[in-house]
Design a protein around this motif. Structure first.
Motif, PDB file in Angstrom:
ATOM      1  N   ALA B 137      -8.746  25.135  85.515  1.00 26.01           N
ATOM      2  CA  ALA B 137      -9.666  24.020  85.258  1.00 26.01           C
ATOM      3  C   ALA B 137     -10.235  23.457  86.560  1.00 26.01           C
ATOM      4  O   ALA B 137     -11.442  23.206  86.668  1.00 26.01           O
ATOM      5  N   GLU B 138      -9.367  23.271  87.563  1.00 31.70           N
ATOM      6  CA  GLU B 138      -9.814  22.647  88.809  1.00 31.70           C
ATOM      7  C   GLU B 138     -10.955  23.435  89.449  1.00 31.70           C
ATOM      8  O   GLU B 138     -11.925  22.858  89.942  1.00 31.70           O
ATOM      9  N   LEU B 139     -10.831  24.769  89.463  1.00 30.77           N
ATOM     10  CA  LEU B 139     -11.875  25.567  90.126  1.00 30.77           C
ATOM     11  C   LEU B 139     -13.145  25.612  89.273  1.00 30.77           C
ATOM     12  O   LEU B 139     -14.262  25.563  89.799  1.00 30.77           O
ATOM     13  N   ARG B 140     -12.984  25.660  87.959  1.00 29.93           N
ATOM     14  CA  ARG B 140     -14.180  25.694  87.115  1.00 29.93           C
ATOM     15  C   ARG B 140     -14.962  24.386  87.267  1.00 29.93           C
ATOM     16  O   ARG B 140     -16.191  24.397  87.327  1.00 29.93           O
ATOM     17  N   ASN B 141     -14.253  23.277  87.356  1.00 29.93           N
ATOM     18  CA  ASN B 141     -14.936  21.997  87.588  1.00 29.93           C
ATOM     19  C   ASN B 141     -15.629  21.991  88.956  1.00 29.93           C
ATOM     20  O   ASN B 141     -16.785  21.563  89.075  1.00 29.93           O
ATOM     21  N   ALA B 142     -14.926  22.463  89.970  1.00 29.86           N
ATOM     22  CA  ALA B 142     -15.494  22.439  91.322  1.00 29.86           C
ATOM     23  C   ALA B 142     -16.719  23.352  91.418  1.00 29.86           C
ATOM     24  O   ALA B 142     -17.738  22.991  92.008  1.00 29.86           O
ATOM     25  N   ALA B 336      -6.664  26.888  95.733  1.00 28.80           N
ATOM     26  CA  ALA B 336      -7.080  26.712  97.128  1.00 28.80           C
ATOM     27  C   ALA B 336      -8.606  26.628  97.206  1.00 28.80           C
ATOM     28  O   ALA B 336      -9.159  25.763  97.894  1.00 28.80           O
ATOM     29  N   MET B 337      -9.293  27.502  96.485  1.00 24.84           N
ATOM     30  CA  MET B 337     -10.756  27.474  96.521  1.00 24.84           C
ATOM     31  C   MET B 337     -11.286  26.183  95.907  1.00 24.84           C
ATOM     32  O   MET B 337     -12.283  25.619  96.384  1.00 24.84           O
ATOM     33  N   ALA B 338     -10.618  25.680  94.876  1.00 27.92           N
ATOM     34  CA  ALA B 338     -11.058  24.423  94.254  1.00 27.92           C
ATOM     35  C   ALA B 338     -11.027  23.298  95.283  1.00 27.92           C
ATOM     36  O   ALA B 338     -12.004  22.549  95.431  1.00 27.92           O
ATOM     37  N   SER B 339      -9.939  23.188  96.039  1.00 31.65           N
ATOM     38  CA  SER B 339      -9.900  22.078  96.994  1.00 31.65           C
ATOM     39  C   SER B 339     -10.820  22.357  98.172  1.00 31.65           C
ATOM     40  O   SER B 339     -11.398  21.447  98.760  1.00 31.65           O
ATOM     41  N   ALA B 344     -15.609  19.702 100.389  1.00 32.51           N
ATOM     42  CA  ALA B 344     -16.886  20.009 101.057  1.00 32.51           C
ATOM     43  C   ALA B 344     -16.708  20.990 102.214  1.00 32.51           C
ATOM     44  O   ALA B 344     -17.613  21.159 103.031  1.00 32.51           O
ATOM     45  N   ALA B 345     -15.555  21.647 102.288  1.00 33.34           N
ATOM     46  CA  ALA B 345     -15.343  22.611 103.377  1.00 33.34           C
ATOM     47  C   ALA B 345     -16.267  23.814 103.220  1.00 33.34           C
ATOM     48  O   ALA B 345     -16.736  24.368 104.214  1.00 33.34           O
TER      49      ALA B 345
END
Lengths: 451, 451
Positions: B137-142, B336-339, B344-345
């Protein structure tokens, strides 16, 4: 219009215009204000508006004709997009006895982190590019050693293929088999239903063949007229039966005569309690058997790391399939797993988990004896689940539903396996994830669901 | 027999016997010494030998008959396995101008490590199990936020699908299309050959359609009689052409009338120099376009992370395909990709790389002007490669071979693309990986290869 600081005005204006056009607020064909007017109105320089109009014209949102101004393009309407909803992480059972889970509380985070960080530090820059689609050399070498030591697999590192999952390994094997003319694949009955799905997904026909107390009934394979069989000989899923030596020998004879492929799904054989696991079938006939192993049971499904050792005549087709789909685990994860194996961290982890799972299985067996003495436990003392045969006439599905409603996640045999509808009702109970006291409570709740 | 310390004697004996049987040193049918004799001979307790014989009998290597002793089983011979060879990491070019590589020396290792370590620390135990096959979920949102901001994609997070690679995304889309009755897919000519391979791999027919200076020739799509088209409208691969607004509009009209699927392969559009990239086609017609993006060009192919946004009518079939093959990037990598995106990295990295790549492209264009003035450079100032059209009559393949022999890795247009054999000779030159001075030297060497 409100502008956010830090983002170029032009980008913000373009974004706002795109949204207005898509939503229909700016209707197709309608005329936009001249750039000078809009610039005055929203308080930006005229250049910002001119550039924005030009960009949106390039993208197809606007059309600009000399003399007639800028229009919203006549795009065929696609309806107003629904309001965005965030995706949520799914919820879990209070007592999770669903099979297919390891004890995630015992995941070696510190050791895995060390392996990951080391991989990230040591990987040369150039190896951040595309890697070999069969897997990185370091992991293929490490897995070859691990499988030879631990599972009696006969393997050259060149024949180890790193995958994301057992299902992917099976899918690729079926595609390679199909390439070589294969059409029908025998699956165990009862058996892991995803095996059957992978067969059908690859456009082959799955043919169920019976499993009895000695394992797959090899004598029925001949009549099944198949080009391959996928099976779990060392610890049959879900019955837990270990295939006898006679059957193993008969199976290999059948495969050699028929020139058929045996796919050995070695999913949880690292865990055999009280005695050592039987070595792989592959070791008896490396030219006939494709061996498939996974880290989902030894470490965690979240890692998405598995491997296979196909017979050498399938390697080229397997490689072609992997080249086209681009599906390979990330290089860093592969490097981390390579050092995790080479440093003996995997084997150390397995030794400690064997003790832990053995104790949990004993707790579950004990609790079943106390709360559900009418249940018969099937299979060898091995793996991360057991099969609990319910009294004849029990409604398996209703029982599982009641258990789930009381917070106990279980899988019913018939819904989660390919199996003859006629066999007895049973539940598949995983004991890896819950604590010993949770296993006791869950069994008491389960007894209420069965009653 | 020599025993190693630290490994149980029984396991060592079993391993030695398996090897001896497989290699033929212990011939099929031959009789093994009685357990007492062997125990005396090799200096272990009799129990070790008895247990080993029993284990190997279970595995099918030995047969034990009361009264006639223990025999090597009559397994059909499978030949002596070849001596194991280690797999080696492949070698690289001194000057690597092959397309498809990012500047790996600029990979943000420290920042990526921070994201990875944070993911490993914060991920709850239970999420080490099987994750949603569409992605966490976190990555799909990001990704939904990133694509809306940066690429004008219209997307709900629920429609973002996380993949391992663009090729995997395409493969899954074709499988879903086929499920819905699709048969023929248009591919760009010239175009990225792996697109065509994914089409054919999925059992569909690839139909080449011409690309000219305005992009894909949409008027030729109607005659192609296809159910879908896969394309690179924002920066055509390999010609570098940006599709015009008229063509974009005509394409969408065609797709809407025909009910065809447009697959937009947005492989390197983050890099447009001197002006901002055109927004996605998907934003113009989210119900017709499947958007596919990757981190292979923005970060590194080694990460094996990509995503797609299929039109909503394909989502269910896409999910079914992913469920069966089990192919999803590892949960930790996704977290990791989500964060990395949420902090904004990624966008910071892109800003710095845009400057770096712009400078490198200018160096290569300048060097080509100096050393190879007869070469014509094709396409927009964008992406990580340019197309160098060679003088008519040049032998493209011979030139590329000579370049490679002098240490300059390049791809020739006709070998690496689906293309009419009749078009002019050209080389695809990637400028992302070499340093500016390496680009200069490589161009000088290339000029010798062309001459």
């Amino acid at each position: 219009m409100e502008f956010r600081p830090g983002v170029p005005l032009r980008r913000q204006l373009e974004g706002a215009l795109r949204v207005a056009i898509r939503s229909g607020r700016l209707a197709p064909g309608s005329v936009l204000p001249p750039s000078r007017d809009l610039a005055d109105e929203i308080g930006v320089s005229r250049g910002v508006v001119v550039d924005s109009y030009a960009q949106l014209a390039t993208e197809g949102y606007l059309t600009a004709k000399r003399g007639s101004g800028t229009h919203v393009a006549l795009l065929p309407a696609s309806g107003r997009p629904p309001a965005p909803r965030k995706v949520r992480v799914p919820e879990h059972f209070r007592y999770d006895l669903r099979p297919g889970q390891a004890d995630f509380h015992a995941f070696p985070r510190a050791r895995w982190k060390a392996s990951l960080v080391r991989a990230l530090r040591e990987l040369p820059d150039r190896r951040l590019g595309y890697a070999n689609h069969l897997g990185v050399a370091e992991l293929r070498n490490a897995v070859a050693g691990y499988l030879a030591r631990g599972r009696g697999v006969v393997v050259e590192p060149e024949h180890v293929v790193i995958c994301c999952a057992t299902s992917q390994a099976l899918t690729v094997l079926w595609q390679a088999l199909r390439q070589q003319g294969g059409r029908r694949v025998a699956v165990e009955d009862p058996g892991w239903r995803w095996q059957r799905y992978t067969v059908e997904h690859a456009g082959l026909e799955a043919v169920p063949v019976r499993v009895d107390a000695d394992g797959l009934v090899v004598s029925e394979l001949a009549a099944a007229d198949v080009d391959a069989v996928v099976m779990t000989p060392a610890h049959q899923y879900p019955t837990g039966v270990v295939m006898t030596a006679e059957r193993r020998s008969a199976l290999i004879t059948w495969a050699r005569e028929r020139r058929a492929l045996i796919v050995e799904d070695d999913y949880d054989v690292e865990y055999r309690f009280g005695r050592e696991p039987v070595a792989s079938l592959q070791g008896l006939a490396p030219d006939l058997v494709a061996f498939v192993g996974t880290t989902s049971k030894t470490l965690a499904p979240a890692l998405r790391l598995a491997w296979m050792v196909p017979p050498s005549h399938l390697i080229d087709d397997v490689e072609n399939m992997l080249l086209v789909t681009g599906v390979t685990p990330p290089t860093l994860d592969q490097m981390a797993m390579a050092s995790f194996i080479e440093d003996a961290a995997l084997e150390r982890h397995l030794r400690s988990m064997r003790r832990r799972y053995r104790a949990k299985r004993e707790v579950l067996v004990g609790a079943l004896g106390t709360h559900l003495p009418e249940v018969r436990i099937g299979g060898a003392a091995a793996g991360l689940h057991l099969l609990a045969w319910l009294p004849d006439g029990t409604d398996e599905h209703e029982t599982a539903m009641r258990a789930r409603r009381s917070g106990v996640g279980v899988h019913e045999l018939h819904r989660h396996c390919t199996t003859h509808a006629s066999s007895s009702p049973a539940l598949i109970l995983g004991f890896a994830l819950p604590s010993e006291s949770e296993l006791r409570t869950a069994t008491a709740l389960l007894a209420e669901a069965v009653a």
